[in-house]
Design a protein around this motif. Structure first.
Motif, PDB file in Angstrom:
ATOM      1  N   ASN A 221      68.105   0.906  56.857  1.00 56.05           N
ATOM      2  CA  ASN A 221      67.937  -0.118  55.833  1.00 56.05           C
ATOM      3  C   ASN A 221      67.022   0.378  54.718  1.00 56.05           C
ATOM      4  O   ASN A 221      67.271   0.134  53.544  1.00 56.05           O
ATOM      5  CB  ASN A 221      67.339  -1.380  56.454  1.00 56.05           C
ATOM      6  CG  ASN A 221      68.216  -2.581  56.237  1.00 56.05           C
ATOM      7  OD1 ASN A 221      69.218  -2.524  55.557  1.00 56.05           O
ATOM      8  ND2 ASN A 221      67.811  -3.680  56.831  1.00 56.05           N
ATOM      9  N   TYR A 222      65.967   1.056  55.097  1.00 60.86           N
ATOM     10  CA  TYR A 222      64.991   1.573  54.147  1.00 60.86           C
ATOM     11  C   TYR A 222      65.661   2.554  53.190  1.00 60.86           C
ATOM     12  O   TYR A 222      65.495   2.481  51.978  1.00 60.86           O
ATOM     13  CB  TYR A 222      63.855   2.239  54.925  1.00 60.86           C
ATOM     14  CG  TYR A 222      62.723   2.757  54.095  1.00 60.86           C
ATOM     15  CD1 TYR A 222      61.867   1.886  53.434  1.00 60.86           C
ATOM     16  CD2 TYR A 222      62.488   4.124  53.992  1.00 60.86           C
ATOM     17  CE1 TYR A 222      60.810   2.364  52.676  1.00 60.86           C
ATOM     18  CE2 TYR A 222      61.429   4.604  53.244  1.00 60.86           C
ATOM     19  CZ  TYR A 222      60.604   3.724  52.591  1.00 60.86           C
ATOM     20  OH  TYR A 222      59.574   4.206  51.844  1.00 60.86           O
TER      21      TYR A 222
ATOM     22  N   ASN B  19      53.214   0.544  66.958  1.00 63.05           N
ATOM     23  CA  ASN B  19      54.359   0.175  67.793  1.00 63.05           C
ATOM     24  C   ASN B  19      55.499  -0.466  67.011  1.00 63.05           C
ATOM     25  O   ASN B  19      56.483  -0.886  67.601  1.00 63.05           O
ATOM     26  CB  ASN B  19      53.907  -0.766  68.909  1.00 63.05           C
ATOM     27  CG  ASN B  19      52.933  -0.100  69.856  1.00 63.05           C
ATOM     28  OD1 ASN B  19      53.013   1.091  70.099  1.00 63.05           O
ATOM     29  ND2 ASN B  19      51.999  -0.863  70.375  1.00 63.05           N
ATOM     30  N   THR B  20      55.380  -0.498  65.709  1.00 65.16           N
ATOM     31  CA  THR B  20      56.425  -1.085  64.884  1.00 65.16           C
ATOM     32  C   THR B  20      57.563  -0.090  64.727  1.00 65.16           C
ATOM     33  O   THR B  20      57.353   1.073  64.421  1.00 65.16           O
ATOM     34  CB  THR B  20      55.878  -1.443  63.493  1.00 65.16           C
ATOM     35  OG1 THR B  20      54.809  -2.360  63.659  1.00 65.16           O
ATOM     36  CG2 THR B  20      56.944  -2.054  62.628  1.00 65.16           C
ATOM     37  N   GLU B  21      58.765  -0.570  64.975  1.00 65.09           N
ATOM     38  CA  GLU B  21      59.935   0.290  64.806  1.00 65.09           C
ATOM     39  C   GLU B  21      60.443   0.140  63.381  1.00 65.09           C
ATOM     40  O   GLU B  21      60.713  -0.960  62.926  1.00 65.09           O
ATOM     41  CB  GLU B  21      61.024  -0.088  65.802  1.00 65.09           C
ATOM     42  CG  GLU B  21      60.657   0.243  67.230  1.00 65.09           C
ATOM     43  CD  GLU B  21      61.809   0.047  68.187  1.00 65.09           C
ATOM     44  OE1 GLU B  21      62.970   0.171  67.761  1.00 65.09           O
ATOM     45  OE2 GLU B  21      61.534  -0.240  69.354  1.00 65.09           O
ATOM     46  N   ILE B  22      60.573   1.246  62.693  1.00 64.22           N
ATOM     47  CA  ILE B  22      61.009   1.226  61.306  1.00 64.22           C
ATOM     48  C   ILE B  22      62.530   1.324  61.266  1.00 64.22           C
ATOM     49  O   ILE B  22      63.131   2.143  61.956  1.00 64.22           O
ATOM     50  CB  ILE B  22      60.378   2.388  60.522  1.00 64.22           C
ATOM     51  CG1 ILE B  22      58.854   2.242  60.542  1.00 64.22           C
ATOM     52  CG2 ILE B  22      60.907   2.437  59.101  1.00 64.22           C
ATOM     53  CD1 ILE B  22      58.120   3.410  59.933  1.00 64.22           C
TER      54      ILE B  22
END
Length: 57
Positions: A33-34, A26-29
């Protein structure tokens, strides 16, 4: 002999240090920014290579 003030009553709370699959899933990347970080890394590496080549001439 010195006696340390150490308590053996400390309880390890495993839930504080456990990562579940749903946490990862459920982590939004932040892709923007990456990608900026990756681009900056390669730009700096390329610029450093160019500078190093100038010293060897």
């Amino acid at each position: 002999m010195e006696i340390q003030n150490c308590s053996s009553d400390t309880v390890f709370n495993e839930n504080l240090y456990t990562i579940t699959w749903s946490d990862i899933e459920n982590t939004e990347i932040d892709y923007e920014n990456y990608l900026d970080d990756i681009e900056s890394f390669f730009r700096e590496d390329f610029e450093n290579d160019i500078l190093e080549e100038g010293f060897h001439d």
